[in-house]
Design an enzyme around this catalytic site. Structure first.
Site, PDB file in Angstrom:
ATOM      1  N   THR A  72       0.781  -1.261  -0.037  1.00 52.75           N
ATOM      2  CA  THR A  72      -0.095  -0.136   0.028  1.00 52.75           C
ATOM      3  C   THR A  72       0.739   1.265   0.008  1.00 52.75           C
ATOM      4  O   THR A  72       2.045   1.038  -0.182  1.00 52.75           O
ATOM      5  CB  THR A  72      -1.130  -0.027   1.057  1.00 52.75           C
ATOM      6  OG1 THR A  72      -1.991   1.004   0.957  1.00 52.75           O
ATOM      7  CG2 THR A  72      -0.350  -0.010   2.632  1.00 52.75           C
ATOM      8  N   ASN A  73       0.417   2.283   0.383  1.00 48.77           N
ATOM      9  CA  ASN A  73       1.124   3.642   0.258  1.00 48.77           C
ATOM     10  C   ASN A  73       0.784   4.468   1.311  1.00 48.77           C
ATOM     11  O   ASN A  73      -0.471   4.096   2.058  1.00 48.77           O
ATOM     12  CB  ASN A  73       1.160   4.345  -0.657  1.00 48.77           C
ATOM     13  CG  ASN A  73      -0.057   4.645  -1.487  1.00 48.77           C
ATOM     14  OD1 ASN A  73      -0.860   5.687  -1.033  1.00 48.77           O
ATOM     15  ND2 ASN A  73      -0.572   4.018  -2.707  1.00 48.77           N
ATOM     16  N   ARG A  74       1.004   5.798   1.595  1.00 47.97           N
ATOM     17  CA  ARG A  74       0.798   6.412   2.825  1.00 47.97           C
ATOM     18  C   ARG A  74      -0.589   7.363   2.645  1.00 47.97           C
ATOM     19  O   ARG A  74      -0.635   8.327   3.268  1.00 47.97           O
ATOM     20  CB  ARG A  74       2.281   7.458   3.092  1.00 47.97           C
ATOM     21  CG  ARG A  74       3.068   6.505   3.736  1.00 47.97           C
ATOM     22  CD  ARG A  74       4.237   7.606   4.016  1.00 47.97           C
ATOM     23  NE  ARG A  74       3.948   8.751   4.443  1.00 47.97           N
ATOM     24  CZ  ARG A  74       4.707   9.738   3.743  1.00 47.97           C
ATOM     25  NH1 ARG A  74       5.312   9.400   2.603  1.00 47.97           N
ATOM     26  NH2 ARG A  74       4.417  10.843   3.863  1.00 47.97           N
TER      27      ARG A  74
END
Ligand code: PMT
Length: 397
Positions: free
Chosen positions: A209-211
């Site tokens: 995933t990412n932020r």
């Protein structure tokens, strides 16, 4: 921002939920509204005028005959200059009185005298709410253009569970903002916004995933709703509360995002793609949790996800974001061209007060003619409105 400088009358009636109206008055005041509270005699059994005066810094109306507030005439003047009336909590008795036009207290008189839109948030025992008499009163008021928010199902003061709880302050605020936004510059438009990250599963316990927190996309959806648009928000997994009056579609992976957007775009006018979909996903998803072996390293095969934005086309305005850590204008310009966009919002994601997770953003707006507009550091709500200001000038292709 839609509440900034607005004159809101907050009517509070005699329900145990009256204490929650103090939180609502506080949130309205913090949003920049001028809040004038009217307490019915029954409400004053639950909460004092001093509470609301301390929060709003405005005189609180408690009866017809208050010479210090200008007496009865003052309440009519308030009714005439109000931008909206919110009654929260509204008891069954208050709903009945309003439906039949009684003016035996300043709240009833003010609602009769005002031309401003009225929003009612009921709170009462579930059986009282479900009673055909209350239901008929609700329908009668709705037929005259009065709006209702809630009540919601849950635990009631009686200890029973049912439909009768006052909606949360955020929900009432959302309904009020939507009501004030009617007839705004996006009225009649359908805006689709994507938000948040995607999660690309590796095994039942892990994902890539990412932020992205979803804050930028949610701010866009909220701003479009406040300006009169019908809004569809397609969001990845985020920790943000749903938005009142916005149709929310929840997705997990980039492929799910692609499918949801293809469906949402039919008949829509604008797509604003602020989501951060993963560019790659694991080539295979393990059905079982991958065990740690004796090896010191492992590698994961990734395959490319589709470029969702580039693949979407039709009779709608297409806006992308570019999350960049270098050569902002140049890289965003390439994405604008390659993805066939009308506008790209270029984000410097290296600054601590801009991009992922934070409440502020610093962006450049770049259009197809190559015009670059650099916005200063703004809240994400302000950035959202500046983007919408720009788009409203675009005509359909
Ligand atoms: O959610 P927040 O915490 O508020 O943070 C906001 C944000 C930084 C995520 C947001 O402002 C932002 O910049 N979103 C775009 C993130 C991104 O994926 O940028 P990109 O440069 O990699 O992609 C360019 C455009 O193509 C984006 O509109 C993206 O949604 C889209 N894209 C990307 C990958 C992919 N497979 N398909 C796409 O359509």
């Amino acid at each position: 921002m839609i509440l900034e400088g607005k004159r809101i009358i907050l009517g509070v009636t005699g329900s145990i939920a009256a204490y929650k109206a103090a939180d609502l008055a506080s949130k309205l005041t913090q949003a920049g509204a001028e809040v004038h509270v009217i307490l019915t005699p029954a409400a004053q059994q639950f909460i004092t005028p001093l509470t609301f005066h301390s929060i709003t810094h405005q005189p609180v109306v408690t009866g017809w005959w208050q010479p210090e507030n200008g007496g009865a005439i003052q309440h009519v003047a308030l009714a005439e200059t109000a931008d909206a009336v919110v009654i929260a909590p509204a008891t069954a008795d208050a709903v009945a009185k309003l439906a039949h036009g009684l003016a035996d207290d300043p709240l009833g008189g003010t609602v009769l005298a005002t031309r401003a839109p009225v929003l009612i948030a009921p709170a009462m025992d579930a059986h009282m709410y479900e009673n055909p008499a209350t239901q008929a009163n609700v329908r009668l008021l709705e037929s005259r253009g009065v709006r209702f928010v809630g009540p919601e199902a849950g635990r009631l003061a009686s200890g029973l569970t049912g439909l009768g709880r006052l909606s949360a302050a955020e929900t009432i605020l959302g309904a009020l903002r939507q009501m004030l936004g009617r007839g705004g510059d996006y009225e009649g438009k359908t805006v689709v916004v994507s938000a948040g990250p995607t999660e690309e599963p590796i095994d039942p316990a892990r994902h890539i995933t990412n932020r992205s927190s979803g804050k930028m996309g949610f701010a866009l959806a909220e701003a479009a709703r406040d300006r009169g648009a019908r809004v569809v928000l397609v969001t990845g997994p985020v920790a943000l509360a749903s938005l009142y009056g916005v149709a929310v579609v929840r997705i997990r992976t980039a492929l799910e995002l692609q499918a949801a957007l293809a469906k949402a775009m039919a008949g829509s006018d604008i797509l604003i793609m602020s989501a951060a979909p993963a560019d790659f996903r694991p080539a295979a998803v393990s059905a079982q949790k991958i065990k740690k072996g004796p090896e010191d390293a492992m590698s994961l095969d990734l395959i490319k996800n589709p470029d969702i934005l580039a693949g979407l086309s039709g009779d709608f305005i297409k806006v992308g974001f570019a999350a960049e850590s270098q050569e902002l204008v140049q890289n965003a310009g390439i994405k604008l061209r390659d993805k066939g966009l009308d506008l790209i919002v270029a984000n410097d994601i290296t600054a601590p007060d801009s991009g992922f997770g934070v409440d502020t953003n610093r962006v450049l707006l770049i259009d197809r003619e190559g015009t670059v507009e650099a916005l200063p550091l703004l809240t994400k709500a302000e950035v959202a409105n500046r983007i919408l200001d720009r788009l409203v000038r675009f005509s359909h292709r």
